[in-house]
Design an enzyme around this catalytic site. Structure first.
Site, PDB file in Angstrom:
ATOM      1  N   CYS A   1      32.985  32.614  75.634  1.00 37.88           N
ATOM      2  CA  CYS A   1      32.141  31.655  74.917  1.00 37.88           C
ATOM      3  C   CYS A   1      32.224  30.301  75.602  1.00 37.88           C
ATOM      4  CB  CYS A   1      32.569  31.532  73.452  1.00 37.88           C
ATOM      5  SG  CYS A   1      34.188  30.781  73.232  1.00 37.88           S
TER       6      CYS A   1
ATOM      7  N   CYS B   1      35.559  28.619  76.385  1.00 39.53           N
ATOM      8  CA  CYS B   1      36.268  29.048  77.602  1.00 39.53           C
ATOM      9  C   CYS B   1      35.833  28.200  78.798  1.00 39.53           C
ATOM     10  CB  CYS B   1      35.987  30.523  77.899  1.00 39.53           C
ATOM     11  SG  CYS B   1      36.536  31.661  76.621  1.00 39.53           S
TER      12      CYS B   1
ATOM     13  N   ASP C   1       2.100   9.058  97.658  1.00 42.46           N
ATOM     14  CA  ASP C   1       1.816   8.572  98.997  1.00 42.46           C
ATOM     15  C   ASP C   1       0.482   9.190  99.407  1.00 42.46           C
ATOM     16  OD1 ASP C   1       2.328   7.344 101.534  1.00 42.46           O
ATOM     17  OD2 ASP C   1       2.797   9.341 102.302  1.00 42.46           O
TER      18      ASP C   1
ATOM     19  N   ASP D   1       6.385  12.636 101.434  1.00 38.95           N
ATOM     20  CA  ASP D   1       6.676  13.681 102.413  1.00 38.95           C
ATOM     21  C   ASP D   1       8.170  13.888 102.630  1.00 38.95           C
ATOM     22  OD1 ASP D   1       7.496  11.509 103.881  1.00 38.95           O
ATOM     23  OD2 ASP D   1       5.890  11.627 105.372  1.00 38.95           O
TER      24      ASP D   1
ATOM     25  N   ASP E   1       9.064   8.467 103.275  1.00 41.61           N
ATOM     26  CA  ASP E   1       9.124   7.886 101.931  1.00 41.61           C
ATOM     27  C   ASP E   1      10.519   7.944 101.329  1.00 41.61           C
ATOM     28  OD1 ASP E   1       6.254   7.530 101.900  1.00 41.61           O
ATOM     29  OD2 ASP E   1       6.128   9.691 101.655  1.00 41.61           O
TER      30      ASP E   1
END
Length: 728
Positions: free
Chosen positions: A14, A17, A423, A621, A625
């Site tokens: 669970c 743990c 862009d 790109d 950028d």
């Protein structure tokens, strides 16, 4: 130096743990970050190798009661073991459930074999379930308690042990006496274990379905490659390929590794990387991606990336990283699961006391039954699985569509975005420029082209490549520049054959005091037509200009319209001149345009929008950028399928199409809606089920069934993301 290591972890039952492993490993000297994912059974640890090691980290997990391995193996053996244990338990449980028919008026008409109602027979059936089938729960509970923690195993062991021991006590203290009115709880123990195992098995099967994508990607990698060695073609294992190897790809075969085509022509299916169903034509000079399928034709290619550097490996690594990461929304669930089990144990004790002393005084069996039901009905698993499973499924589906989310937090952040900044070049437009015109002043076209192409030869800008390629098509010999300087956002200057050559924007030539007044009107007219104008000055005098065109991507206009429909503000920014920028924006349906923006200014523009309270995504790109992508709330890079390791981007659209931005945002909304549904169900289930059980409305065996299926419901809801329709 730090190491990022992924471990396969078994034994987690669970969320408590997973939280315990994270908490204890963070205390290990040299460990910097720990992320444990219950859905994938994996732990991702970042550590300093000079202070700790894999062995020490795995030993720590062993101390906590879990098995850890560096091998990322499938858990099919564990799934088979769960099925065998469930079937064994079910066979022993059926007679006990059958015996219950005599206790309910609606089923009293069923014949029950007298043997099934004998306490000693029920004890004999339950004993192997309690000791053998329940062994893993006892081990898990002991490991948790000895590490001063508590998990779901503790609740299961406490409840079933109490029921079994109390029934055992009644059975052996009433031997030889009439036991028709004896209330035993053997069936509760058996049903609880049986349905827990069924739930775990179904959950494991469902998890396997969510992890299918990674397995499919691994299977795509061909085992052998046809490598050219001298005059012969040899079959070489893909693991032994090195950069520079020449290999052949026949029809129907997969490309063994990333490379560049030398000879041949083929149609290559890249759908597993880009999400595009149509094959892509490849010939000399085209890149090929490892593991893509050659539909027809043949190729001779040279390996450019092998092993860990290939696109396939990068995709697998990125998807696994996203699936192991945590979204901020998960913090609430983590905080609750950390204290959940102790609180439930306290509630169970209060329930027992209330029934034994107040509601049904001195009825030990009845009070115990209510307390057992409370311990069983509470489910921390659903809380623990609510977020990671949705991220697991969403990131997997995104990868199938050619979209890579690098972190789970990016899935959450993207659905909050209200402003998207694009862009222009290579993002909204194809980035495949072509020369559509030239105007010279005082120079022949051939001489003009030689000097301009010579100046641009050293530049890495896409426009420079276009100019050089055009000059080469003219059959011109291009001289080398003896000096070169790149001026980002403006252009370049170089010395070619003794001439000072400047190529770039109106701003650049104005800075160099070049008189451009005679062509300014033409520049504005061409810009309004959507063409990029590159002015050229030679030896301080205007020598002419080159017209370059870059067409809008076919899906850009539709994608922009869809984003607007989703309520997003759309902005375009570019380093290009205002006339070209406005023309492209008009074609794409974008009203807000920032033109003439230098690379360094793009990040400042993003920050200024954020200062106004905007949640901004930047789409570019991934290279030019980079600062703007890093500054944005979410950076999205449009890639090419092979180039997916763009460090500045949080999300990579591998097929490079604008519609990928729309799909990524929609998928983000779908994933977060799914997570909220999971969390609501997990909270709602516990909020309703626990009080109902405290009031005695649910017997322990019913509580066990409800608990088993509560976590399964979260898994099945997460799986819906695989089938949910993505509106086009």
């Amino acid at each position: 130096m730090t190491i990022h290591q992924t471990y396969q972890v078994t034994g987690m039952t669970c969320a408590a743990c997973a939280n315990r492993i994270e908490k204890r490993l963070r205390k290990v000297r040299g460990v910097q970050e720990v992320r444990v994912n219950l859905a994938t059974n994996k732990a991702r640890v970042t550590y300093d190798p000079s202070q700790t090691s894999d062995q020490e980290i795995m030993a720590k997990m062993e101390q906590l009661g879990f098995s850890a391995s560096l091998r990322q193996e499938e858990l099919s053996g564990e799934k088979s073991a769960l099925l065998r244990r469930f079937l064994f338990s079910a066979v022993l449980t059926i007679p006990l459930v059958w015996a219950m028919a005599a206790h309910f008026s609606v089923t009293s008409f069923l014949w029950v074999p007298p043997l099934f109602q004998e306490p000693l027979f029920q004890f004999a059936l339950t004993l192997p379930i309690q000791l053998f089938i329940g062994q893993s729960f006892y081990i898990g509970a002991w490991n948790a308690l000895k590490n001063r923690s508590a998990n779901m195993d503790v609740l299961v062991v406490l409840s079933t042990s109490a029921a079994f021991l109390y029934s055992h006590f009644l059975t052996f203290t009433t031997i030889g006496q009439a036991n028709h009115g004896l209330t035993l709880y053997y069936e509760s123990c058996a049903v609880i274990f049986t349905f827990l195992l069924l739930g775990k098995y179904l959950e494991a099967m469902a998890k396997d379905r969510t992890k299918n994508l990674i397995g499919q990607l691994h299977e795509l990698q061909p085992a052998m490659a046809h490598v050219v060695r001298g005059e012969e073609v040899c079959a070489v294992p893909v693991e032994q390929l090195v950069v520079g190897d020449i290999f052949l790809v026949k029809p129907g075969e997969r490309v063994p590794t990333d490379g560049i085509v030398l000879e041949g022509h083929a149609s290559v299916d890249q759908s597993m990387f880009t999400g595009e169903s149509l094959p892509v034509e490849k010939w000399a000079g085209h890149p090929v991606i490892g593991a893509t399928l050659n539909r027809s034709g043949w190729l001779k290619a040279k390996a450019t990336k092998v092993g860990e550097d290939t696109a396939l490996t990068q995709v697998i690594r990125t998807v696994e990283e996203a699936q192991l990461s945590k979204a901020p929304i998960q913090r609430v669930a983590d905080e609750i699961t950390e204290v959940f089990v102790p609180i439930i144990m306290t509630v169970a004790a209060l329930t027992f006391s209330a029934w034994y002393y107040v509601f049904a005084p001195q009825d030990f069996g009845g009070a115990l039954e209510k307390a057992i039901a409370v311990l069983i009905i509470a489910c921390p698993c659903a809380l623990g699985l609510a977020t990671p499973l949705s991220i697991l499924v969403a990131s997997g589906r995104a990868a199938q569509m050619g979209i890579l989310f690098k972190q789970g937090k990016d899935l959450e952040a993207l659905q909050k975005i209200d402003t998207i900044v694009f862009d222009k070049t290579g993002t909204l437009t194809r980035g495949a420029h072509e020369v559509v015109g030239i105007k010279t002043r005082g120079w022949s076209e051939a001489a003009f082209w030689r000097l301009v192409a010579g100046a641009e030869m050293t530049s890495e800008h896409p426009l420079a490549e276009t100019i050089v390629a055009h000059a080469q098509k003219q059959g011109l010999s291009i001289p080398e520049a003896t000096s070169f300087s790149s001026l980002p956002g403006y252009g370049i200057e170089a010395t070619v054959e003794g001439h000072a050559v400047v190529v770039g924007s109106v701003k650049l030539l104005a800075q160099k005091n070049v008189d451009i007044g005679t062509v300014l009107g033409q520049v504005e007219r061409h810009g309004a037509e959507g063409k990029t104008v590159l002015l050229a000055a030679i030896d301080g005098q205007l020598a002419g200009y080159v017209l370059v065109s870059d067409r809008l991507k076919r899906d850009a206009k539709k994608a922009v319209a869809q984003l607007k429909k989703l309520g997003k503000d759309i902005i375009m920014m570019t380093g290009d001149n205002p006339y070209t920028a406005k023309s492209v924006a008009r074609q794409a349906g974008i009203e807000q345009v920032y033109a003439g923006v230098l690379p360094a200014e793009k990040a400042a523009l993003i920050r200024s929008l954020q200062a106004k309270g905007k949640k901004v995504a930047m789409v570019g790109d991934g290279v030019n950028d980079a600062p703007a992508l890093s500054a944005a709330s979410v950076g999205m890079a449009l890639g090419t399928g092979a180039d997916i390791s763009k460090d500045s981007a949080d999300v990579v659209i591998m097929h490079g199409e604008v519609k990928g931005v729309v799909h990524a945002i929609r998928l983000s909304h779908m994933a977060m809606k799914n997570i909220r549904q999971n969390l609501f169900w997990a909270f709602f289930y516990n909020a309703i089920a626990i009080p109902a059980t405290m009031l005695g409305f649910l017997a322990p065996w019913l509580a066990g069934i409800a608990m088993a299926f509560s976590s399964l419901s979260v898994v099945l809801n997460s799986l819906r993301l695989r089938r949910e329709r993505m509106d086009q």
